[in-house]
Design an enzyme around this catalytic site. Sequence first.
Site, PDB file in Angstrom:
ATOM      1  N   GLU A 190       1.014  -1.118   0.437  1.00 55.88           N
ATOM      2  CA  GLU A 190       0.091  -0.331   0.117  1.00 55.88           C
ATOM      3  C   GLU A 190       1.246   1.633  -0.188  1.00 55.88           C
ATOM      4  O   GLU A 190       0.497   2.155  -0.503  1.00 55.88           O
ATOM      5  CB  GLU A 190      -1.077   0.074   1.148  1.00 55.88           C
ATOM      6  CG  GLU A 190      -1.387   0.965   1.021  1.00 55.88           C
ATOM      7  CD  GLU A 190      -2.685   1.668   2.668  1.00 55.88           C
ATOM      8  OE1 GLU A 190      -3.057   0.641   3.713  1.00 55.88           O
ATOM      9  OE2 GLU A 190      -3.418   2.148   2.898  1.00 55.88           O
ATOM     10  N   ASP A 216      -1.126  -5.200   2.641  1.00 58.09           N
ATOM     11  CA  ASP A 216      -1.207  -3.879   3.144  1.00 58.09           C
ATOM     12  C   ASP A 216      -1.136  -3.782   4.557  1.00 58.09           C
ATOM     13  O   ASP A 216      -1.492  -5.004   5.524  1.00 58.09           O
ATOM     14  CB  ASP A 216      -3.198  -4.275   3.445  1.00 58.09           C
ATOM     15  CG  ASP A 216      -3.981  -2.496   3.682  1.00 58.09           C
ATOM     16  OD1 ASP A 216      -2.826  -1.806   4.697  1.00 58.09           O
ATOM     17  OD2 ASP A 216      -4.458  -1.895   3.561  1.00 58.09           O
ATOM     18  N   ILE A 273      -0.758  -1.853   7.486  1.00 59.25           N
ATOM     19  CA  ILE A 273      -1.991  -2.238   8.463  1.00 59.25           C
ATOM     20  C   ILE A 273      -2.971  -1.300   7.615  1.00 59.25           C
ATOM     21  O   ILE A 273      -3.371  -0.383   7.576  1.00 59.25           O
ATOM     22  CB  ILE A 273      -1.883  -0.598   9.674  1.00 59.25           C
ATOM     23  CG1 ILE A 273      -0.156  -1.214   9.929  1.00 59.25           C
ATOM     24  CG2 ILE A 273      -2.614  -1.147  10.394  1.00 59.25           C
ATOM     25  CD1 ILE A 273       0.263   0.081  11.309  1.00 59.25           C
ATOM     26  N   ASP A 274      -4.171  -2.652   7.801  1.00 53.64           N
ATOM     27  CA  ASP A 274      -5.793  -2.256   7.456  1.00 53.64           C
ATOM     28  C   ASP A 274      -6.369  -2.164   8.205  1.00 53.64           C
ATOM     29  O   ASP A 274      -6.783  -2.028  10.135  1.00 53.64           O
ATOM     30  CB  ASP A 274      -5.634  -3.138   6.957  1.00 53.64           C
ATOM     31  CG  ASP A 274      -7.523  -2.522   5.817  1.00 53.64           C
ATOM     32  OD1 ASP A 274      -7.728  -2.176   4.914  1.00 53.64           O
ATOM     33  OD2 ASP A 274      -8.585  -3.964   5.856  1.00 53.64           O
ATOM     34  N   THR A 292      -6.431   1.774   9.758  1.00 50.22           N
ATOM     35  CA  THR A 292      -5.152   2.702   9.980  1.00 50.22           C
ATOM     36  C   THR A 292      -5.921   3.568  10.612  1.00 50.22           C
ATOM     37  O   THR A 292      -5.540   4.004  11.879  1.00 50.22           O
ATOM     38  CB  THR A 292      -4.238   3.696   9.073  1.00 50.22           C
ATOM     39  OG1 THR A 292      -3.507   2.255   8.448  1.00 50.22           O
ATOM     40  CG2 THR A 292      -3.832   4.420   9.536  1.00 50.22           C
ATOM     41  N   ASP A 328      -6.646  -3.933   0.377  1.00 42.59           N
ATOM     42  CA  ASP A 328      -7.881  -4.258   0.804  1.00 42.59           C
ATOM     43  C   ASP A 328      -8.120  -5.638   1.535  1.00 42.59           C
ATOM     44  O   ASP A 328      -8.913  -6.414   2.387  1.00 42.59           O
ATOM     45  CB  ASP A 328      -8.643  -3.069   0.992  1.00 42.59           C
ATOM     46  CG  ASP A 328      -7.919  -1.220   0.680  1.00 42.59           C
ATOM     47  OD1 ASP A 328      -7.385  -1.232   2.311  1.00 42.59           O
ATOM     48  OD2 ASP A 328      -8.087  -1.034   0.084  1.00 42.59           O
TER      49      ASP A 328
HETATM   50  C1  LIP Z   1      -9.208   1.110   5.224  1.00 37.08           C
HETATM   51  C2  LIP Z   1     -10.427   0.120   4.780  1.00 37.08           C
HETATM   52  C3  LIP Z   1     -11.316   0.690   4.974  1.00 37.08           C
HETATM   53  C4  LIP Z   1     -12.074   1.553   4.029  1.00 37.08           C
HETATM   54  C5  LIP Z   1     -11.154   2.574   3.638  1.00 37.08           C
HETATM   55  C6  LIP Z   1      -9.436   2.149   3.661  1.00 37.08           C
HETATM   56  P1  LIP Z   1      -6.440   1.587   5.603  1.00 37.08           P
HETATM   57  O1  LIP Z   1      -8.019   0.305   4.774  1.00 37.08           O
HETATM   58  O2  LIP Z   1     -10.140  -1.084   4.916  1.00 37.08           O
HETATM   59  O3  LIP Z   1     -12.413  -0.469   5.636  1.00 37.08           O
HETATM   60  O4  LIP Z   1     -13.525   1.900   4.616  1.00 37.08           O
HETATM   61  O5  LIP Z   1     -11.177   3.205   2.680  1.00 37.08           O
HETATM   62  O6  LIP Z   1      -9.809   1.285   2.500  1.00 37.08           O
HETATM   63  O7  LIP Z   1      -5.872   1.991   4.343  1.00 37.08           O
HETATM   64  O8  LIP Z   1      -7.105   1.766   6.472  1.00 37.08           O
HETATM   65  O9  LIP Z   1      -5.740   0.371   5.055  1.00 37.08           O
END
Ligand code: LIP
Length: 257
Positions: A62, A78, A80-81, A83, A209
Amino acid sequence: MKDKLIEIIKEAGVILKDGYYSKKDVSFKAKKDLVTKYDVAVENFLKEKFEKEFSDFNVIAEESDNTNKVFSNSIIVDPIDGTTNFVNKLPHTAISVGVYKNKKPFIGIVYNPILDELYTAVVGEGAFCNGEKIEVSDENDFQKSLLSTGFPYTSGTCEDDLNDVIEKIKKILPKCQDIRRLGSAALDLCYVARGVYEGYYEMNLKAWDVSAGLIILQEAGGKVSNIDGNEYVLFENKYIVASNNKIHNELIKNLNQ
Ligand code: LIP
């Protein structure tokens, strides 16, 4: 390959967990899109280890990708999904790693080190949480279905996307049990996989994601598609729609009505 991936991801989980309990400086990639030094540290750690261990694979991650393209052999990361959850100490955050061989799904791993949940799947071998087999829910009544969704970062800048979010909720909410928005697409897919939610949909997601979660969900008996009900293609489709399979057609129908 799976065991080595897990070993490396668990090590990276220590960095995420340390960061979660520390004070963090936050930068903005866009109006609503946050990043911290921990996203970068977890990503650098994983990239370096994966490139050394699995030199036949391209690592797409990412915080450093600028191609938005899946190569035939790819490890999609990813770091940290979720964040925003990570920054606000909401424990719904995870490392997501999806492996694609000859462009086909191969291994999915999603690890939440805060709640100590490790979701794993190898195509053809089923899906697991902390080593226990998981399966999607049996519910086939849409009215009794608990759904999940997410709001795109573009909802702060793009009126069409914001209107689309609102329109979809207006269509779906009266017809289902309820809708949750917990803030990690990777974990949302795993929660459908283990039967917490019957379905999930979201727009504007990137491959990192969902690349791992969709493998885990399909291995748990679920279904993933685009909003027309056709194959979901990483980086290409605006919407991902996922479910326990039993409510899929109705979810698609209601989203499109
Ligand atoms: C996030 C997602 C979250 C989504 C955001 C974003 P990040 O990923 O997992 O559910 O609503 O749009 O994509 O940016 O925290 O890796």
